[in-house]
Scaffold this motif. Structure first.
Motif, PDB file in Angstrom:
ATOM      1  N   MET A   1      67.725  20.689 -33.381  1.00 23.39           N
ATOM      2  CA  MET A   1      66.462  21.294 -33.014  1.00 23.39           C
ATOM      3  C   MET A   1      66.683  22.104 -31.741  1.00 23.39           C
ATOM      4  N   ASP A   2      66.347  23.348 -31.769  1.00 26.39           N
ATOM      5  CA  ASP A   2      66.414  24.202 -30.584  1.00 26.39           C
ATOM      6  C   ASP A   2      65.056  24.189 -29.891  1.00 26.39           C
ATOM      7  N   TYR A   3      65.078  24.113 -28.568  1.00 26.02           N
ATOM      8  CA  TYR A   3      63.846  24.124 -27.794  1.00 26.02           C
ATOM      9  C   TYR A   3      64.128  24.663 -26.406  1.00 26.02           C
ATOM     10  N   ARG A   4      63.073  24.903 -25.661  1.00 21.26           N
ATOM     11  CA  ARG A   4      63.207  25.375 -24.291  1.00 21.26           C
ATOM     12  C   ARG A   4      62.567  24.349 -23.371  1.00 21.26           C
ATOM     13  N   TYR A   5      63.298  24.035 -22.288  1.00 23.34           N
ATOM     14  CA  TYR A   5      62.786  23.117 -21.276  1.00 23.34           C
ATOM     15  C   TYR A   5      63.225  23.656 -19.927  1.00 23.34           C
ATOM     16  N   ALA A   6      62.296  23.798 -19.016  1.00 23.15           N
ATOM     17  CA  ALA A   6      62.546  24.346 -17.684  1.00 23.15           C
ATOM     18  C   ALA A   6      63.204  25.724 -17.786  1.00 23.15           C
ATOM     19  N   ASN A   7      62.693  26.531 -18.678  1.00 21.43           N
ATOM     20  CA  ASN A   7      63.170  27.893 -18.917  1.00 21.43           C
ATOM     21  C   ASN A   7      64.636  27.955 -19.308  1.00 21.43           C
ATOM     22  N   LYS A   8      65.130  26.892 -19.939  1.00 21.55           N
ATOM     23  CA  LYS A   8      66.504  26.877 -20.435  1.00 21.55           C
ATOM     24  C   LYS A   8      66.484  26.530 -21.910  1.00 21.55           C
ATOM     25  N   ARG A   9      67.344  27.198 -22.664  1.00 20.02           N
ATOM     26  CA  ARG A   9      67.456  26.913 -24.093  1.00 20.02           C
ATOM     27  C   ARG A   9      68.345  25.697 -24.277  1.00 20.02           C
ATOM     28  N   LYS A  10      67.864  24.747 -25.068  1.00 16.47           N
ATOM     29  CA  LYS A  10      68.614  23.527 -25.319  1.00 16.47           C
ATOM     30  C   LYS A  10      68.617  23.219 -26.806  1.00 16.47           C
ATOM     31  N   THR A  11      69.594  22.412 -27.227  1.00 17.85           N
ATOM     32  CA  THR A  11      69.700  21.977 -28.608  1.00 17.85           C
ATOM     33  C   THR A  11      69.764  20.464 -28.626  1.00 17.85           C
ATOM     34  N   LEU A  12      68.981  19.869 -29.520  1.00 20.03           N
ATOM     35  CA  LEU A  12      68.942  18.419 -29.659  1.00 20.03           C
ATOM     36  C   LEU A  12      69.396  18.049 -31.058  1.00 20.03           C
ATOM     37  N   ALA A  13      70.459  17.255 -31.137  1.00 22.75           N
ATOM     38  CA  ALA A  13      70.911  16.730 -32.427  1.00 22.75           C
ATOM     39  C   ALA A  13      70.100  15.472 -32.700  1.00 22.75           C
ATOM     40  N   ILE A  14      69.245  15.533 -33.678  1.00 26.86           N
ATOM     41  CA  ILE A  14      68.329  14.422 -33.935  1.00 26.86           C
ATOM     42  C   ILE A  14      69.000  13.353 -34.788  1.00 26.86           C
ATOM     43  N   VAL A  15      69.449  13.717 -35.965  1.00 24.86           N
ATOM     44  CA  VAL A  15      70.079  12.764 -36.888  1.00 24.86           C
ATOM     45  C   VAL A  15      71.164  13.467 -37.681  1.00 24.86           C
ATOM     46  N   VAL A  16      71.991  12.691 -38.368  1.00 26.33           N
ATOM     47  CA  VAL A  16      73.023  13.235 -39.237  1.00 26.33           C
ATOM     48  C   VAL A  16      72.434  13.353 -40.636  1.00 26.33           C
ATOM     49  N   TYR A  17      72.636  14.489 -41.294  1.00 27.64           N
ATOM     50  CA  TYR A  17      71.948  14.804 -42.536  1.00 27.64           C
ATOM     51  C   TYR A  17      72.073  13.777 -43.663  1.00 27.64           C
ATOM     52  N   PRO A  18      73.241  13.445 -44.134  1.00 23.45           N
ATOM     53  CA  PRO A  18      73.232  12.612 -45.341  1.00 23.45           C
ATOM     54  C   PRO A  18      72.744  11.182 -45.114  1.00 23.45           C
ATOM     55  N   THR A  19      72.743  10.714 -43.889  1.00 27.41           N
ATOM     56  CA  THR A  19      72.362   9.326 -43.649  1.00 27.41           C
ATOM     57  C   THR A  19      70.857   9.131 -43.508  1.00 27.41           C
ATOM     58  N   VAL A  20      70.104  10.197 -43.316  1.00 33.51           N
ATOM     59  CA  VAL A  20      68.669  10.086 -43.076  1.00 33.51           C
ATOM     60  C   VAL A  20      67.928  11.018 -44.022  1.00 33.51           C
ATOM     61  N   THR A  21      66.783  10.558 -44.491  1.00 32.10           N
ATOM     62  CA  THR A  21      65.988  11.390 -45.392  1.00 32.10           C
ATOM     63  C   THR A  21      65.344  12.537 -44.624  1.00 32.10           C
TER      64      THR A  21
END
Length: 75
Positions: A1-21
Motif C-alpha cells: 500500500m502506498d501512502y503519504r505521511y508527513a509529506n513523504k511517500r511511503k510503502t507498507l507491505a500489509i500481507v503476503v498474497y497467497p497466504t491471505v485472502t
C-alpha cells in the motif's frame, strides 16, 4: 500500500498474497487507512506491534526459566 505521511511517500507491505485472502488483505488496508486518518503512521504502528509481540515472547516463564537454568549450569 502506498501512502503519504508527513509529506513523504511511503510503502507498507500489509500481507503476503497467497497466504491471505483478498478480503482479509482489504480489511488490513482499511485498518491502515484508519490509522492514517487518526494521524498515526501505519508502518511505525506495525513495527511497534512487532516489537511488543517479540518482547512479550521473551518474557515468558519458559524463556526466563531456560535462561536461569543455563546460567546455573555454567557456574
Amino acid at each position: 500500500m502506498d501512502y503519504r505521511y508527513a509529506n513523504k511517500r511511503k510503502t507498507l507491505a500489509i500481507v503476503v498474497y497467497p497466504t491471505v485472502t483478498l478480503t482479509a488483505a482489504r480489511k488490513k488496508r482499511d485498518e491502515a487507512r484508519d490509522l492514517l486518518a487518526k494521524g498515526v503512521d501505519p508502518s511505525l504502528a506495525k513495527a511497534i506491534n512487532k516489537q511488543v509481540k517479540k518482547h512479550a515472547h521473551e518474557n515468558t516463564f519458559e524463556a526466563i526459566a531456560l535462561e536461569w537454568h543455563i546460567k546455573q549450569s555454567t557456574t
